[in-house]
Design an enzyme around this catalytic site. Structure first.
Site, short mmCIF file in Angstrom:
data_model
loop_
_atom_site.label_atom_id
_atom_site.label_comp_id
_atom_site.label_asym_id
_atom_site.label_seq_id
_atom_site.Cartn_x
_atom_site.Cartn_y
_atom_site.Cartn_z
N SER A 206 20.38 -3.25 5.11
CA SER A 206 20.76 -4.68 4.27
C SER A 206 19.73 -5.89 4.41
CB SER A 206 22.33 -4.46 3.85
OG SER A 206 22.55 -5.20 2.58
N ASP A 273 22.99 18.38 -8.65
CA ASP A 273 23.48 19.01 -7.12
C ASP A 273 22.63 20.30 -6.75
OD1 ASP A 273 24.58 19.69 -5.09
OD2 ASP A 273 26.28 19.84 -5.53
N ASP A 276 18.22 21.45 -5.97
CA ASP A 276 17.50 21.87 -4.36
C ASP A 276 17.92 22.74 -4.40
OD1 ASP A 276 19.93 21.27 -3.91
OD2 ASP A 276 19.68 19.98 -2.23
N VAL A 278 20.34 24.62 -3.99
CA VAL A 278 22.27 23.94 -2.51
C VAL A 278 22.45 23.06 -3.15
CG1 VAL A 278 23.29 23.58 -0.48
CG2 VAL A 278 20.92 24.80 -0.70
N ASP A 280 25.53 21.20 -2.47
CA ASP A 280 26.41 20.49 -0.99
C ASP A 280 26.93 19.38 -1.76
OD1 ASP A 280 24.71 19.05 -1.86
OD2 ASP A 280 23.36 19.99 0.05
N VAL A 282 25.45 16.25 -3.28
CA VAL A 282 24.82 15.55 -3.01
C VAL A 282 23.75 15.73 -3.68
CG1 VAL A 282 25.41 14.70 -1.22
CG2 VAL A 282 23.96 16.10 -0.76
N ASP A 437 22.41 4.75 -2.48
CA ASP A 437 22.89 3.20 -2.44
C ASP A 437 23.35 2.58 -3.43
OD1 ASP A 437 22.76 0.63 -2.27
OD2 ASP A 437 21.36 0.44 -0.21
N HIS A 473 25.30 2.34 0.59
CA HIS A 473 24.81 1.64 0.98
C HIS A 473 25.85 0.72 2.49
CE1 HIS A 473 22.85 -2.75 1.10
NE2 HIS A 473 23.73 -2.91 1.41
#
Length: 541
Positions: A206, A273, A276, A278, A280, A282, A437, A473
């Protein structure tokens, strides 16, 4: 084993207070005295006082989530000399403290400086954990308060009087204290151990990430290696941007309940999600999500809202605010001003208030602006602590935004792409940014790195940058800290081993553990088949 170079994998160091000297026979316990550190040569400054005291039996756990670039470090029964140099720049009215910890019994002949956060240059709430992590690996370590105190807010020092910014202190935060700190720390080390550190490093997130890149830009001889996560670059654009979602809510006259915005953040993860290949928990391919996710398709969806104590239907205002937060600040005619945060990021959590925080009481919700953004507009742009941010319109915001950029970009912007002096002396930079973030948009770091590449197409030889899917973050999100980041930087600096990938691990909401490769930007990790929880099932391209 005293005086030896520590292995990169070492995660704990037991320094016994019975060890009183290092290999050279100096740096003994009795040398931890103010008289050892006199005659520090720092041009343009005047030393006010020097304090030195022995700390024994120091035990601390430095969790990887707080230290970002390291694994969890267990420090046990450590002994070190704590040296604080207090100085001023005559005529500027500042009083700056630089605190250096000098390990007794097992120094690895290296220096690791740690950065700040918010409006704190260092020596704040997280500094001890970062310094403990450094001490636990045998480093001498240092931090500075830049004369600003320990608060992550700026109300105590920003103004000399209404209308007059304390530019000396702002300059200390921005850059000057960082140069001073490196000179003081190296001088203190040489006086104590009888020799300078073999290598010097900087680690920060940061504000600390911005500081690291400022050092590379303006003071290229200060450190050999810099690891910078979520750097607060382009400060003039970035910090007003913290207030942007509140402008949209003011404009609408509606303040969505936290449950609505949280629902949309989770909906974005659910929808994006698997882009990509997958599932997972995220979003790894944020660009695909940006192109496909439509928050307005969820308007009218029924959801339980704990803040209101009842079931509600998702409002159109919630979709508008979410989209504005993701797309970033725009002018009165819709023109681009700055970037927004990534899809799936929390709207609520960052230094006590995220960029789109609201709170509800007795069925009514109101906006809770980020203190970092509010103080910037009040104290540094308007220079008036009584300025009422609740009345800011989009036209007002555009004026405030441009004023911020014009007045402060050369002070705090940290945007110079010319890193040739740092490169020429052999310096190395590793930078990371979480795609979730919730405070600093990762696209701002992308923009800076792209500008460095345009200036020096071979910049990858000394500067590499990695996205971290799901990471918040400096922590948060999926807590996928780049725990090997610092050890890989050190291997690059000292052994020439450039990091081709960085390994992370995280758990989804169900507790399932995943291992991943981070790929150097602009590459991304692509699933190559096999076990999706294993890092070797992914390739960079």
């Amino acid at each position: 084993m005293r005086g030896a170079r520590l292995p990169y994998s070492r995660t704990a160091l037991d320094i016994h207070k019975s060890k009183s000297t290092d290999d050279a026979g100096i740096g003994a316990l009795q040398s931890c005295s103010p008289s050892t550190f006199t005659h520090i040569d720092l041009f343009g400054s005047q030393v006010i006082s020097i304090a030195a005291n022995i700390v024994t039996n120091y035990t601390k756990t430095a969790p990887h989530r707080e230290t970002v670039h390291h694994p969890t470090i267990e420090v046990k029964n450590a002994t070190f000399c704590n040296v604080t140099v207090t100085y001023t720049h005559p005529g500027q009215g500042d009083v700056i403290n630089v605190e250096t910890w000098l390990p007794i019994g097992d120094w690895n002949q290296r220096l690791l400086a740690v950065g700040g956060g918010g409006y704190a240059a260092g020596r704040f709430v997280y500094s001890e954990l970062a310094m403990a992590a450094a001490l636990g690996q045998g480093f001498a370590t240092v931090t500075t308060d830049a004369g600003l105190g320990e608060s992550v807010l700026a109300h105590d020092w920003a103004l000399l009087s209404p209308g007059n910014v304390n530019l000396y202190k702002l300059h200390n935060l921005a850059s000057r204290s960082l140069h001073d700190e490196s000179i003081i720390a190296k001088s203190v080390i040489k006086k104590f151990y009888g020799k300078a550190p073999e290598y010097s490093y900087w680690s920060g997130c940061s504000q600390g990430g911005r500081q690291g890149l400022m050092l590379a830009q303006r003071y290229p001889s200060a450190y050999d290696g810099i690891v910078a996560t979520a750097p607060a670059l382009n400060w003039g654009e970035l910090v007003p941007g913290f207030f942007w979602p509140q402008v949209i809510m003011n404009e609408l006259g509606e303040y969505p309940a936290p449950c609505e915005l949280s629902y949309l953040a989770e909906a974005a993860v659910g929808a994006c999600d698997g882009l990509d290949g997958v599932v997972d928990g995220v979003i790894s391919h944020m660009d695909k999500c940006e192109a496909s996710f439509d928050s307005f398709s969820y308007v009218g969806t029924e959801l339980e809202c704990s803040e209101l104590g009842r079931s509600i239907k998702l409002s159109r205002a919630a979709a508008v605010v979410a989209n504005a937060t993701w797309s970033g600040p725009r002018g009165s005619d819709g023109n681009f001003l700055w970037y927004g945060i990534g899809y799936g990021s929390s709207f609520q959590e960052a230094f006590g208030a995220g960029v789109a925080t609201t709170q509800c009481s007795q069925g009514k919700c109101v906006g809770v602006p980020s203190l970092l953004g509010t103080q910037w507009l009040q104290l540094f742009v308007e220079k008036n602590p009584a300025f009422d941010v609740k009345e800011v319109t989009r036209t007002d915001f555009e004026r405030l935004f441009h004023t911020s950029v014009l007045e402060y970009s050369t002070v705090l912007g940290t945007r110079d792409p010319d890193l040739s002096a740092f490169r020429n002396r052999g310096g190395k930079i590793l930078s990371f940014h979480g795609l979730n973030d919730q405070l600093i948009p990762y696209k701002g770091t992308d923009q800076y790195y792209d500008s460095v590449l345009r200036h020096a197409p071979a910049a990858r030889d000394f500067y590499r940058y990695f996205h971290i899917p799901g990471y918040g973050h400096c922590a948060g999100g999926n807590h996928a800290s780049p725990m090997t980041g610092f050890s890989q930087l050190r291997a690059w600096v000292e052994q020439g081993k450039a990091p081709e990938t960085v390994k992370i691990q995280f758990k989804n909401a169900q507790g399932k553990e995943f291992h991943r490769l981070l790929c150097p930007y602009p590459q991304q990790a692509h699933f190559n088949g096999g076990d999706s929880t294993k890092a070797n099932s992914f390739v960079c391209r």
